[in-house]
Design a protein around this motif. Structure first.
Motif, PDB file in Angstrom:
ATOM      1  N   VAL A 179      77.417  10.098  68.315  1.00 29.84           N
ATOM      2  CA  VAL A 179      78.810   9.164  68.701  1.00 29.84           C
ATOM      3  C   VAL A 179      78.409   8.856  70.180  1.00 29.84           C
ATOM      4  N   VAL A 180      78.286   7.521  70.438  1.00 30.45           N
ATOM      5  CA  VAL A 180      77.669   6.867  71.472  1.00 30.45           C
ATOM      6  C   VAL A 180      78.655   5.982  72.175  1.00 30.45           C
ATOM      7  N   ASP A 181      78.634   6.033  73.480  1.00 32.87           N
ATOM      8  CA  ASP A 181      79.381   4.792  74.058  1.00 32.87           C
ATOM      9  C   ASP A 181      78.742   3.554  74.135  1.00 32.87           C
ATOM     10  N   SER A 182      79.447   2.501  73.931  1.00 25.91           N
ATOM     11  CA  SER A 182      78.681   1.254  73.463  1.00 25.91           C
ATOM     12  C   SER A 182      77.832   0.856  74.799  1.00 25.91           C
ATOM     13  N   GLU A 183      78.186   1.096  76.082  1.00 26.57           N
ATOM     14  CA  GLU A 183      77.427   0.659  77.083  1.00 26.57           C
ATOM     15  C   GLU A 183      76.344   1.633  77.406  1.00 26.57           C
ATOM     16  N   VAL A 221      72.205   4.185  72.174  1.00 28.65           N
ATOM     17  CA  VAL A 221      72.250   3.382  71.105  1.00 28.65           C
ATOM     18  C   VAL A 221      70.735   3.024  70.537  1.00 28.65           C
ATOM     19  N   ASP A 222      69.861   2.820  71.763  1.00 31.48           N
ATOM     20  CA  ASP A 222      68.485   2.695  71.355  1.00 31.48           C
ATOM     21  C   ASP A 222      67.777   3.794  70.787  1.00 31.48           C
ATOM     22  N   VAL A 223      68.067   4.916  71.010  1.00 32.85           N
ATOM     23  CA  VAL A 223      67.608   6.060  70.616  1.00 32.85           C
ATOM     24  C   VAL A 223      67.999   6.199  69.156  1.00 32.85           C
ATOM     25  N   ALA A 224      69.140   6.168  68.835  1.00 36.86           N
ATOM     26  CA  ALA A 224      69.611   6.354  67.373  1.00 36.86           C
ATOM     27  C   ALA A 224      69.028   5.180  66.668  1.00 36.86           C
ATOM     28  N   MET A 225      69.055   3.865  66.884  1.00 36.10           N
ATOM     29  CA  MET A 225      68.777   2.878  66.153  1.00 36.10           C
ATOM     30  C   MET A 225      66.931   3.176  66.050  1.00 36.10           C
ATOM     31  N   THR A 226      66.349   3.409  66.960  1.00 34.39           N
ATOM     32  CA  THR A 226      64.662   3.771  66.729  1.00 34.39           C
ATOM     33  C   THR A 226      64.565   4.892  65.875  1.00 34.39           C
ATOM     34  N   ARG A 227      65.254   6.151  65.897  1.00 33.75           N
ATOM     35  CA  ARG A 227      65.150   7.373  65.073  1.00 33.75           C
ATOM     36  C   ARG A 227      65.860   7.248  63.903  1.00 33.75           C
ATOM     37  N   ILE A 277      68.948   7.268  63.212  1.00 31.53           N
ATOM     38  CA  ILE A 277      69.972   8.376  63.194  1.00 31.53           C
ATOM     39  C   ILE A 277      71.485   7.492  62.953  1.00 31.53           C
ATOM     40  N   PRO A 278      72.380   7.771  61.904  1.00 28.51           N
ATOM     41  CA  PRO A 278      73.496   7.075  61.871  1.00 28.51           C
ATOM     42  C   PRO A 278      74.440   7.355  63.161  1.00 28.51           C
ATOM     43  N   PHE A 279      74.990   6.291  63.761  1.00 28.63           N
ATOM     44  CA  PHE A 279      75.827   6.528  65.003  1.00 28.63           C
ATOM     45  C   PHE A 279      77.282   5.727  64.842  1.00 28.63           C
ATOM     46  N   VAL A 280      78.101   6.217  65.695  1.00 28.30           N
ATOM     47  CA  VAL A 280      79.411   5.586  65.536  1.00 28.30           C
ATOM     48  C   VAL A 280      79.363   5.224  67.203  1.00 28.30           C
ATOM     49  N   LEU A 281      79.902   4.084  67.226  1.00 28.16           N
ATOM     50  CA  LEU A 281      79.808   3.298  68.656  1.00 28.16           C
ATOM     51  C   LEU A 281      81.501   3.423  69.048  1.00 28.16           C
ATOM     52  N   SER A 282      81.475   3.780  70.454  1.00 29.99           N
ATOM     53  CA  SER A 282      82.672   4.054  71.169  1.00 29.99           C
ATOM     54  C   SER A 282      83.102   2.732  71.989  1.00 29.99           C
ATOM     55  N   VAL A 283      83.938   1.976  72.085  1.00 33.09           N
ATOM     56  CA  VAL A 283      84.258   0.855  72.773  1.00 33.09           C
ATOM     57  C   VAL A 283      85.386   1.224  73.416  1.00 33.09           C
ATOM     58  N   VAL A 303      73.301  -7.242  70.334  1.00 37.02           N
ATOM     59  CA  VAL A 303      74.728  -6.410  70.055  1.00 37.02           C
ATOM     60  C   VAL A 303      75.084  -6.736  68.497  1.00 37.02           C
ATOM     61  N   ALA A 304      74.578  -7.846  67.879  1.00 37.85           N
ATOM     62  CA  ALA A 304      74.848  -7.976  66.358  1.00 37.85           C
ATOM     63  C   ALA A 304      74.015  -7.216  65.625  1.00 37.85           C
ATOM     64  N   ALA A 305      72.913  -6.761  65.909  1.00 41.49           N
ATOM     65  CA  ALA A 305      71.907  -5.519  65.305  1.00 41.49           C
ATOM     66  C   ALA A 305      72.762  -4.227  65.540  1.00 41.49           C
ATOM     67  N   LYS A 306      73.209  -4.007  66.892  1.00 43.74           N
ATOM     68  CA  LYS A 306      74.097  -2.720  66.829  1.00 43.74           C
ATOM     69  C   LYS A 306      75.186  -2.613  66.097  1.00 43.74           C
ATOM     70  N   ILE A 307      76.094  -3.598  65.812  1.00 47.11           N
ATOM     71  CA  ILE A 307      77.171  -3.485  64.893  1.00 47.11           C
ATOM     72  C   ILE A 307      76.703  -3.298  63.342  1.00 47.11           C
TER      73      ILE A 307
END
Length: 456
Positions: free
Chosen positions: A126-130, A135-141, A143-149, A223-227
């Motif tokens: 569960v990661v802060d969007s900024e 976010v990079d670690v989660a996407m690269t590994r 790992i499912p993640f929730v973005l906090s905005v 950002v689109a990839a993160k979403i």
């Protein structure tokens, strides 16, 4: 090393309070419920707060090292702060990006967090969007993640916004004049030129090179990839305060996340509030640096309210040297360098209005407790939140943010205190915020995601 009975849920945030606080609140709720396997990765200055979240279960603090100056505006020098708080909202945004795009810091934090993720093997982050390295670690590994905005969530979904939607950081209302609509469209186009601004091409090229060397799955930081990859996106408002836009189903509008258990029931401040007939609270967040003139104006506002309102002002110790030295403080004014829990102050029945810089947490918490606001926007997204407060009918905006003209602030505050419509609209949005579910719904969603992914 801790032994985790389940695969961990890992929270990650930069140290800036506006980003850290919502995740602290959600992690604290899960700990109070007895959820096991909770970890929170942050800079060392957040250790004590994270370790204090212990309830029926513990939250393990995961150190990411010392605070990173470039990633936390409270640590910026005066020159950097002034560059991001000019009269030009565009220049402010460029200054923020120049400061935050620190290749060495972002790389170091990425590597430290990546090693901790390898150790912990979380099922969900569960990661802060900024907090871009998280976010990079989660996407690269993978790992499912929730973005906090924690800012107006429309700013995160810029490509989805209709052409006449107020451009993020513009401070424009949804009800624009013809000239404002033109300004809005030009600003939207101007965002495309950010990589070309002075000093940015070199920084971006170095950053892209390092990202490729590290094998980051989203090398451009899209950002689109993160979403697309996110399990969910958490936002801490409701549509109606936030201007509506076409949003994907994964966007969860939760309303303000406010702690479900009190923190300082027996604090002396609570006793003082109990003794007052009516209180105006003033607070301008952790980033804002008030000037001598602004401080003097706010003291004068308190003086003019004497006999009608008591005033509680959270003014950091470092800024208390700016208080006027040639005279006594108004007897109705109480100044605190730190307040243990702003939500509990705003929840107090004696507190009737809030004068604030307009940060996302402050606006959301105030509306959650049905109190109207006077907003004096001092920082990038605060201008957008000020427009939303005015448009939803729950408050008014100070136009002279350079000096905080005492006549204007007193007049706006008097209207907000005395006109029933502001209190009625604030109560309306309080009901809407509570219906959105807040911290309880955030915790329920995270538990559901984690259990589905095998963390429980």
């Amino acid at each position: 090393m801790s032994n985790h009975p389940v695969e961990p849920i890992l929270f990650v945030s930069i140290s800036a309070r506006g980003h850290l606080n919502p995740l602290l609140t959600i992690a604290g709720e899960l700990a109070a419920r007895g959820r096991h396997g909770l970890c929170f990765a942050a800079d060392d200055d957040a250790r004590s707060e994270i370790e204090a979240l212990t309830g029926e279960s513990e939250v393990e603090f995961v150190s990411l090292g010392p605070q990173a100056r470039t990633l936390n505006p409270t640590l910026w020098d005066d020159e950097a702060y002034k560059a991001a708080t000019t009269q030009s909202k565009w220049k402010n945004w460029v200054a923020l990006m120049r400061e935050a795009l620190d290749v060495n810091t972002l790389t170091e934090k990425y590597l430290v967090l990546d090693a901790e993720v390898e150790r912990l093997k979380p099922a969900l982050m569960v990661v802060d969007s900024e907090t871009v390295y998280a976010v990079d670690v989660a996407m690269t590994r993978g790992i499912p993640f929730v973005l906090s905005v924690p800012y107006p969530v429309s700013g995160f979904f810029l490509p989805l916004l209709p052409k006449d939607y107020p451009t993020p950081l513009s401070g424009l209302s949804q009800r624009m004049t013809r000239a404002q609509r033109l300004t809005n469209r030009l600003l939207r186009l101007r965002f495309l030129t950010l990589p070309l601004q002075k000093g940015m091409p070199k920084k971006l090229m170095a950053y892209m090179k390092v990202r490729k060397q590290l094998g980051i799955a989203n090398p451009t930081g899209s950002v689109a990839a993160k979403i697309d990859e996110a399990t969910a996106v958490f936002a801490y408002s409701v549509f109606g305060v936030e201007y509506p836009f076409p949003a994907p189903e994964k966007l969860q509008m939760l309303g303000a996340v406010v702690p479900s258990t009190p923190r300082f029931e027996t604090h002396s401040l609570t006793r003082w509030l109990d003794e007052q007939e009516s209180v105006v609270h003033m607070g301008f967040g952790t980033i804002s640096r008030l000037s001598v003139q602004q401080v003097a104006s706010l003291v004068e506002v308190a003086r003019r309210l004497n006999g009608r309102q008591s005033v509680l002002w959270k003014l950091p110790k470092a800024q208390q040297d700016l208080l006027p030295s040639d005279g006594e403080m108004p007897p109705n004014l109480r100044i605190e360098a730190w307040i243990p829990s702003q939500p509990e102050v705003l929840a107090h029945p004696r507190v009737r209005a809030f004068v604030t810089h307009g940060g996302g947490n402050s606006v959301g918490e105030c509306l959650f407790f049905g109190k109207p606001l006077v907003v004096a926007p001092l920082w990038l997204d605060c201008h957008d939140l000020a427009a939303r407060v005015a448009d939803c009918g729950a408050g008014l905006v100070v136009t002279d943010t350079r000096t905080f003209d005492a006549d204007e602030v007193t007049a706006q505050l008097t209207r907000v205190l005395n006109e029933d419509s502001f209190h009625e609209r604030a109560r309306h949005w309080a009901a809407r915020q509570r219906a959105a579910g807040g911290v309880g719904r955030a915790a329920d969603l995270i538990v559901g995601y984690a259990d589905r992914l095998g963390a429980g």
